[in-house]
Design a protein around this motif. Structure first.
Motif, PDB file in Angstrom:
ATOM      1  N   PRO A  62      46.592  61.759  72.883  1.00 57.50           N
ATOM      2  CA  PRO A  62      47.783  62.630  73.280  1.00 57.50           C
ATOM      3  C   PRO A  62      48.640  62.966  72.032  1.00 57.50           C
ATOM      4  CG  PRO A  62      47.921  60.683  74.430  1.00 57.50           C
ATOM      5  CD  PRO A  62      46.613  60.412  73.585  1.00 57.50           C
ATOM      6  N   MET A  63      48.169  62.612  70.825  1.00 59.08           N
ATOM      7  CA  MET A  63      48.985  62.851  69.750  1.00 59.08           C
ATOM      8  C   MET A  63      48.076  63.667  68.774  1.00 59.08           C
ATOM      9  SD  MET A  63      50.708  59.139  69.050  1.00 59.08           S
ATOM     10  CE  MET A  63      49.534  58.005  69.537  1.00 59.08           C
ATOM     11  N   ILE A  64      47.003  63.165  68.748  1.00 58.60           N
ATOM     12  CA  ILE A  64      46.049  64.128  67.753  1.00 58.60           C
ATOM     13  C   ILE A  64      44.755  64.472  68.415  1.00 58.60           C
ATOM     14  CG2 ILE A  64      46.772  63.675  65.372  1.00 58.60           C
ATOM     15  CD1 ILE A  64      45.089  61.311  65.123  1.00 58.60           C
ATOM     16  N   PRO A  65      44.799  65.637  69.427  1.00 55.26           N
ATOM     17  CA  PRO A  65      43.616  65.674  70.324  1.00 55.26           C
ATOM     18  C   PRO A  65      42.568  66.168  69.757  1.00 55.26           C
ATOM     19  CG  PRO A  65      45.264  67.391  70.695  1.00 55.26           C
ATOM     20  CD  PRO A  65      45.806  66.325  69.573  1.00 55.26           C
ATOM     21  N   HIS A  66      42.529  66.881  68.843  1.00 60.21           N
ATOM     22  CA  HIS A  66      41.305  67.607  68.367  1.00 60.21           C
ATOM     23  C   HIS A  66      40.443  66.466  67.592  1.00 60.21           C
ATOM     24  CE1 HIS A  66      44.485  70.597  67.918  1.00 60.21           C
ATOM     25  NE2 HIS A  66      43.649  71.512  68.353  1.00 60.21           N
ATOM     26  N   LEU A  67      40.920  65.641  66.685  1.00 60.45           N
ATOM     27  CA  LEU A  67      40.378  64.653  66.180  1.00 60.45           C
ATOM     28  C   LEU A  67      39.851  63.635  67.312  1.00 60.45           C
ATOM     29  CD1 LEU A  67      39.438  63.011  63.598  1.00 60.45           C
ATOM     30  CD2 LEU A  67      41.801  62.209  63.255  1.00 60.45           C
ATOM     31  N   ALA A  68      40.565  63.318  68.033  1.00 61.34           N
ATOM     32  CA  ALA A  68      40.057  62.310  69.308  1.00 61.34           C
ATOM     33  C   ALA A  68      38.811  62.801  69.811  1.00 61.34           C
ATOM     34  CB  ALA A  68      40.964  62.139  70.359  1.00 61.34           C
ATOM     35  N   GLU A  69      38.420  64.303  69.961  1.00 64.78           N
ATOM     36  CA  GLU A  69      37.493  64.733  70.754  1.00 64.78           C
ATOM     37  C   GLU A  69      36.278  64.561  69.486  1.00 64.78           C
ATOM     38  OE1 GLU A  69      37.379  65.728  73.592  1.00 64.78           O
ATOM     39  OE2 GLU A  69      39.008  66.402  74.316  1.00 64.78           O
ATOM     40  N   GLU A  70      36.528  64.881  68.365  1.00 67.13           N
ATOM     41  CA  GLU A  70      35.603  64.883  67.448  1.00 67.13           C
ATOM     42  C   GLU A  70      35.110  63.265  67.124  1.00 67.13           C
ATOM     43  OE1 GLU A  70      34.797  67.692  66.321  1.00 67.13           O
ATOM     44  OE2 GLU A  70      33.353  67.245  64.404  1.00 67.13           O
ATOM     45  N   MET A  71      35.969  62.395  67.304  1.00 67.87           N
ATOM     46  CA  MET A  71      35.492  61.147  67.196  1.00 67.87           C
ATOM     47  C   MET A  71      34.795  60.841  68.322  1.00 67.87           C
ATOM     48  SD  MET A  71      39.016  59.352  65.751  1.00 67.87           S
ATOM     49  CE  MET A  71      38.710  57.569  65.838  1.00 67.87           C
ATOM     50  N   ARG A  72      34.939  61.215  69.542  1.00 63.96           N
ATOM     51  CA  ARG A  72      34.208  60.718  70.764  1.00 63.96           C
ATOM     52  C   ARG A  72      32.812  61.777  70.826  1.00 63.96           C
ATOM     53  NH1 ARG A  72      35.334  58.618  75.490  1.00 63.96           N
ATOM     54  NH2 ARG A  72      33.688  59.261  77.293  1.00 63.96           N
ATOM     55  N   HIS A  73      32.807  62.895  70.110  1.00 68.71           N
ATOM     56  CA  HIS A  73      31.649  63.472  69.867  1.00 68.71           C
ATOM     57  C   HIS A  73      30.511  62.555  68.836  1.00 68.71           C
ATOM     58  CE1 HIS A  73      28.723  66.714  70.008  1.00 68.71           C
ATOM     59  NE2 HIS A  73      28.740  66.875  68.790  1.00 68.71           N
ATOM     60  N   LEU A  74      31.240  62.343  67.900  1.00 73.02           N
ATOM     61  CA  LEU A  74      30.369  61.239  66.914  1.00 73.02           C
ATOM     62  C   LEU A  74      29.889  60.020  67.876  1.00 73.02           C
ATOM     63  CD1 LEU A  74      32.680  60.663  63.770  1.00 73.02           C
ATOM     64  CD2 LEU A  74      30.307  61.905  63.933  1.00 73.02           C
ATOM     65  N   LEU A  75      30.618  59.436  68.517  1.00 71.30           N
ATOM     66  CA  LEU A  75      30.290  58.005  69.191  1.00 71.30           C
ATOM     67  C   LEU A  75      29.263  58.264  70.502  1.00 71.30           C
ATOM     68  CD1 LEU A  75      33.627  56.445  69.418  1.00 71.30           C
ATOM     69  CD2 LEU A  75      31.911  55.809  68.098  1.00 71.30           C
ATOM     70  N   PHE A  76      29.390  59.483  71.160  1.00 68.18           N
ATOM     71  CA  PHE A  76      28.376  59.707  72.029  1.00 68.18           C
ATOM     72  C   PHE A  76      27.695  61.384  71.843  1.00 68.18           C
ATOM     73  CE2 PHE A  76      32.039  57.408  73.826  1.00 68.18           C
ATOM     74  CZ  PHE A  76      31.100  56.386  74.488  1.00 68.18           C
ATOM     75  N   PRO A  77      26.939  61.354  70.854  1.00 65.78           N
ATOM     76  CA  PRO A  77      26.437  62.691  70.398  1.00 65.78           C
ATOM     77  C   PRO A  77      25.598  63.299  71.696  1.00 65.78           C
ATOM     78  CG  PRO A  77      25.551  60.806  69.253  1.00 65.78           C
ATOM     79  CD  PRO A  77      26.356  60.276  69.912  1.00 65.78           C
ATOM     80  N   ALA A  78      25.260  62.514  72.403  1.00 67.99           N
ATOM     81  CA  ALA A  78      24.479  63.310  73.604  1.00 67.99           C
ATOM     82  C   ALA A  78      25.337  63.848  74.727  1.00 67.99           C
ATOM     83  CB  ALA A  78      23.652  62.087  74.263  1.00 67.99           C
ATOM     84  N   GLY A  79      26.841  63.474  74.401  1.00 64.06           N
ATOM     85  CA  GLY A  79      27.973  64.045  75.333  1.00 64.06           C
ATOM     86  C   GLY A  79      28.297  62.814  76.385  1.00 64.06           C
ATOM     87  N   SER A  80      29.561  62.730  76.720  1.00 62.36           N
ATOM     88  CA  SER A  80      29.774  61.910  78.184  1.00 62.36           C
ATOM     89  C   SER A  80      31.314  62.586  78.399  1.00 62.36           C
ATOM     90  CB  SER A  80      29.798  60.699  77.522  1.00 62.36           C
ATOM     91  OG  SER A  80      30.949  60.356  76.767  1.00 62.36           O
TER      92      SER A  80
END
Length: 867
Positions: free
Chosen positions: A768-786
């Motif tokens: 909610p606070m830093i949404p872009h970084l959150a997406e980027e971190m999730r992308h790092l954790l799930f490179p195949a996408g989720s």
RNA sequence: GCGGGUGUGGCGGAACGGUAGACGCGGCGGACUCAAAAUCCGCUUCUGGCGACAGAGUGUCGGUUCGAGUCCGACCACCCGCACCA
């Protein structure tokens, strides 16, 4: 960090636009006018901006706060509506037209385009499909319809009245727009002028608007208080004083008083300089005429400056007392009597009113006490320098004698009513809302003036009444009025030549119902009832405290008026209100006394400052609200360019509680930037761990990390629920420290899994606070996408992990901390007390003393009371 | 004048009546580096003590309580709103 842009590991400049586009593509933030699903609704709204052309830090703070709420509620399973639009009519556009020859419409829409682009760079979770500007004919045409419906419902009046005239803006101002005798926008001294104006009958709802405040339990107390004071209810009586001899057909003077119990203490009657009786007296007496002229010259502003100076003039006229046979009192004109309040006339009882006393002393009028203080001796009581305004026993007052103030008021009113001389009334400070403005860039008031038919509404089929495009700003005054053709129309009723109303609405009308239009921005009618019934009231409204009275009171009135005319069915438009604090910055002056912009100044290590280019010493001034005149502004666009939107958002949230003023500092922004990079590095380290099934065993460190994870979920959730965003940020910081520390135990059983859990949870907590970084971190954790973080549910804390394995109990002796002990959560009280007494430091404190009382507060504290 | 709010380290601020100062900023020290930046580690309310500890401490004074930053009373300071409202 001053000159070179930081070269980050996490490339926000590439990532932010990428995720914004992705949210857009997936329609993450779209809401339906009338949703099909059964999710609970949540309407988040920030006060929409005036399109000045650039966003400022106040906007950034406002929209960041709203976005946190919107994203958080969405994750919590709500169907969120979060719209944005533009409060687009108003004077600056006309000024631009006059100064630079650009059409107000073009100027406004260009500004909107520029600001929209800036807002989009902030990564706000807005449903842009709902966007509109109040200067769109598609919006203001509906507003004209609302007005005509209110006119038909008897909620609109045209009346001749004294108005506040702003000579600089060349227009009328509402009372609410006059601040310290000056126009709220121009700052010019306001003059009094008599004009025929359109009024919305807000006073019809005075009682309701006041009573409604009680139900607004998610509004700040102070806003409610300010509104209550503004509405200004007071109970009293209206009564007529008969003239000893009628003047110009005036046979009596009506007066409002809250103290009918003091009628026998009367020594004069005073009327406002604008009062008809004053005018009549002036016609007969040049001295009175001169006094009135002087009062008019002084206006409201000078009067404010000389507030202490009470002036008056005896008209020589006399009025009869309603209760005392044969008694007469002089009629004065006094500058402290306000035509706008009550009846513009009062009776003076100097003994029991501070103002009346000051006036009576100045002009040697009698002072007769009629209320005796409790315990005072009637024979010796006299009024000195101060009036007695408290409760007491009524004296010198015929049939009121012996009563207390409350009973005497009641008795006096009963007698007035029996005699037909007056009645008990409730008086309001609130005035009707004058909405006519002599301006071009506003919503045309949709009526036609016909010689034969009078006021004729524009037929609904002819709406919207559009503003003409070809207008001439080279002449002063209202361009609509001297447009060659626009105002010349035929009367819809009789067909004769008629004149179109050339005044436009106060722009506060535009902002009084936009929140309703957002629910169905394309509707044919002003509102789609299904949509407004679903979405309203706004669940969380966020904006500046400066709108505590004007905008919020007008909107509350509009909801009621729109409900009365069938457009809505809510009385209160905003169920929750949050007022944010201002953004401040240090101010700087160069050697020559000129104000300097923050980016012209370098700070030295010793706290001094110098000019970046010349190197000369700079005086660091007060920390104050960002303003163009002090040049202590920071351009959000430049900050986002250099640090990214997430850094700006994180800093704004972290600095302090959102309802307080915050200071924008370079070091604070740097700190926020460093933290975003740190989070990214933590995620990078975790991303190297392969995902796997839940392990059989967890090492103590791994279990401890999992506990921290789940306690952080609980802590951040609680903080966000209570608008304590700075605390939420602190919890995340703590957790980042724990997660970094866990790298030391990377090889232990279960740690890999626990770290992945921690990193995955943190992406959702910070989203909610830093949404872009959150997406980027999730992308790092799930490179195949989720899926996107924006589409994830809020994490749920496992209560078994939130609960502690061991409790730390503080041990006090006589209320002083002497040590702590660690116990099992299910330890027996007797064991805990024994362990507490055995703690070495505690034991030493207890030595040689007798324990008279043992207090144990489960899970928290032991206190030994010793003799 | 009336009404409301706020007072906690150098700063922003945490703290269901229960270990005051979480977390951050700034500062100091250290590691890494030829060096710097970045990063990492440690310390950082005050006083005394090498230390374990002890004492003081949330604007001031008093009260309630086993225990008060928190509750109550009085006061002081600052901020905000309204202000000749009859």
């Amino acid at each position: 960090m001053n000159d070179a842009a930081p070269r980050p590991r996490y490339d926000f400049a590439a990532a932010e636009p990428r995720w914004q586009a992705e949210w857009d593509r997936r329609g993450c933030f779209a809401a339906a006018d009338v949703p099909a699903g059964n999710k609970p609704k949540y309407y988040v709204l920030e006060m929409f901006p005036y399109p000045s052309g650039k966003i400022h830090m106040g906007h950034v703070r406002n929209y960041t706060l709203g976005d946190v709420v919107a994203r958080y509620k969405r994750a919590r399973g709500f169907d969120v509506m979060h719209p944005m639009g533009w409060d687009a009519f108003g004077l600056p556009a006309e000024n631009a037209a006059r100064e630079r020859g650009v059409h107000p419409g073009k100027w406004t829409y260009d500004n909107i385009a520029a600001m929209r682009a800036e807002l989009k760079r902030m990564g706000l979770s807005l449903d842009w499909a709902r966007e509109f500007a109040t200067c769109d004919a598609a919006y203001y045409g509906k507003q004209q319809k609302l007005f005509l419906d209110m006119l038909a419902a008897g909620l609109v009046e045209r009346k001749e009245s004294w108005v506040n005239w702003d000579p600089v803006d060349g227009t009328v101002l509402a009372n609410e727009q006059v601040i310290d005798g000056r126009g709220w926008r121009s700052g010019a001294l306001v003059e009094k002028k008599k004009l025929s104006q359109w009024f919305l009958s807000i006073t019809k709802y005075a009682e309701e608007l006041l009573a409604g405040l009680d139900g607004l339990d998610r509004w700040p107390e102070r806003v409610k208080l300010m509104q209550a004071n503004w509405i200004g209810r007071s109970e009293g009586a209206r009564l007529r004083f008969a003239m000893a001899e009628p003047v110009d057909g005036i046979a009596d003077v009506e007066v409002f008083t809250t103290r009918p119990d003091t009628l026998f203490g009367m020594s004069f009657l005073a009327v406002a300089p604008e009062h008809p009786l004053a005018v009549a007296a002036a016609a007969r007496d040049p001295k009175v005429a001169e006094f009135l002229a002087e009062a008019r010259r002084m206006g409201t502003s000078e009067a404010a400056i000389e507030a202490a100076e009470k002036k008056g003039i005896d008209t020589g006229l006399l009025v009869r007392h309603p209760f005392i046979q044969g008694a007469t009192f002089p009629v004065w004109v006094a500058n402290f009597v306000l035509m706008e309040y009550g009846t513009g006339a009062l009776f003076g009882c100097p003994a029991h009113d501070a103002r009346d006393l000051e006036f009576a002393r100045k002009y040697a009028l009698p002072v007769l006490p009629v209320v005796l203080p409790k315990g005072a001796d009637a024979a010796h009581f006299a009024i000195g320098a101060e009036a007695f305004t408290d409760d007491g026993t009524v004296i010198n007052s015929d049939f009121l004698n012996g009563l207390d103030v409350v009973a005497a008021k009641r008795a006096a009113i009963a007698r007035l009513e029996a005699d037909g001389a007056g009645q008990g009334v409730v008086n309001w400070r609130l005035r009707d809302w004058g909405v006519s403005r002599q301006r071009y860039w506003g919503c045309p008031i949709p009526v036609i003036h016909c010689e034969a038919c009078g006021i004729v509404p524009v037929p609904a089929t002819e709406l919207p009444v559009k503003l003409p495009e070809d207008v001439d700003f080279s002449r002063p005054g209202n361009p609509l009025d001297h447009h060659p053709t626009w105002k010349h129309v035929t009367c819809p009723s009789c067909g004769a030549a008629a004149r179109r109303e050339t005044d436009t609405f106060d722009t506060f009308v535009d902002s009084s119902w936009y929140f309703a239009r957002f629910c169905s921005p394309g509707a044919e009618a002003p509102t789609d009832r299904k949509a407004v019934d679903h979405w309203l009231p706004v669940d969380q409204y966020i904006g500046g405290i400066e709108h505590a009275i004007l905008h919020l009171l007008y909107s509350r009135f509009f909801s009621r008026a729109m409900t009365a005319t069938g457009h809505l069915s809510v009385a209160e438009p905003f169920a929750g209100l949050f007022t944010q604090g201002m953004v401040l910055h240090e101010s700087y002056r160069g050697a020559d006394g000129r104000w300097l912009y923050p980016d012209e100044v370098d700070h030295e290590a010793d706290g001094s400052a110098r000019h970046r280019e010349t190197g000369e010493a700079v005086t660091v001034g007060r920390v104050e609200a960002m303003s163009k005149s002090k040049r202590n502004t920071v351009d959000p666009g430049a900050i986002i360019e250099r640090f990214g939107a997430d850094t700006a958002r994180w800093f704004i949230l972290s600095d302090n509680p959102p309802d307080r003023e915050m200071e924008w500092t370079e070091s604070g922004v740097n700190g926020a930037f460093r933290f975003t990079q740190r989070l990214y590095r933590l995620a990078e380290a975790v991303a190297e761990i392969a995902p796997g099934d839940v392990p059989e065993t967890f090492s103590p460190a791994a279990r401890s990390l999992r506990q921290a994870t789940h306690r952080t979920i609980a802590g951040v959730t609680e903080a966000l629920d209570s608008f304590a965003f700075n605390v939420a940020v602190a919890r995340i910081h703590e957790f980042a420290n724990v997660l970094a520390d866990a790298e030391r135990h990377a090889a232990e059983p279960g740690m890999g899994w626990a770290r992945r859990e921690a990193a995955e949870v943190v992406t959702r907590l910070v989203a909610p606070m830093i949404p872009h970084l959150a997406e980027e971190m999730r992308h790092l954790l799930f490179p195949a996408g989720s899926g996107l973080v924006a589409e994830q549910d809020w994490p749920v804390a496992d209560s078994a992990l939130v609960a502690a394995d061991r409790l730390t109990i503080a041990v006090q002796v006589l209320g002083k901390l002497r040590g702590t002990i660690s116990v099992a959560p299910d330890a027996a009280e007797s064991d805990i007390l024994a362990a507490a007494a055995a703690e070495p430091n505690v034991a030493r404190s207890l030595e040689g003393k007798r324990i008279v009382k043992r207090i144990y507060v489960p899970g928290r504290i032991v206190n030994f009371v010793v003799a």
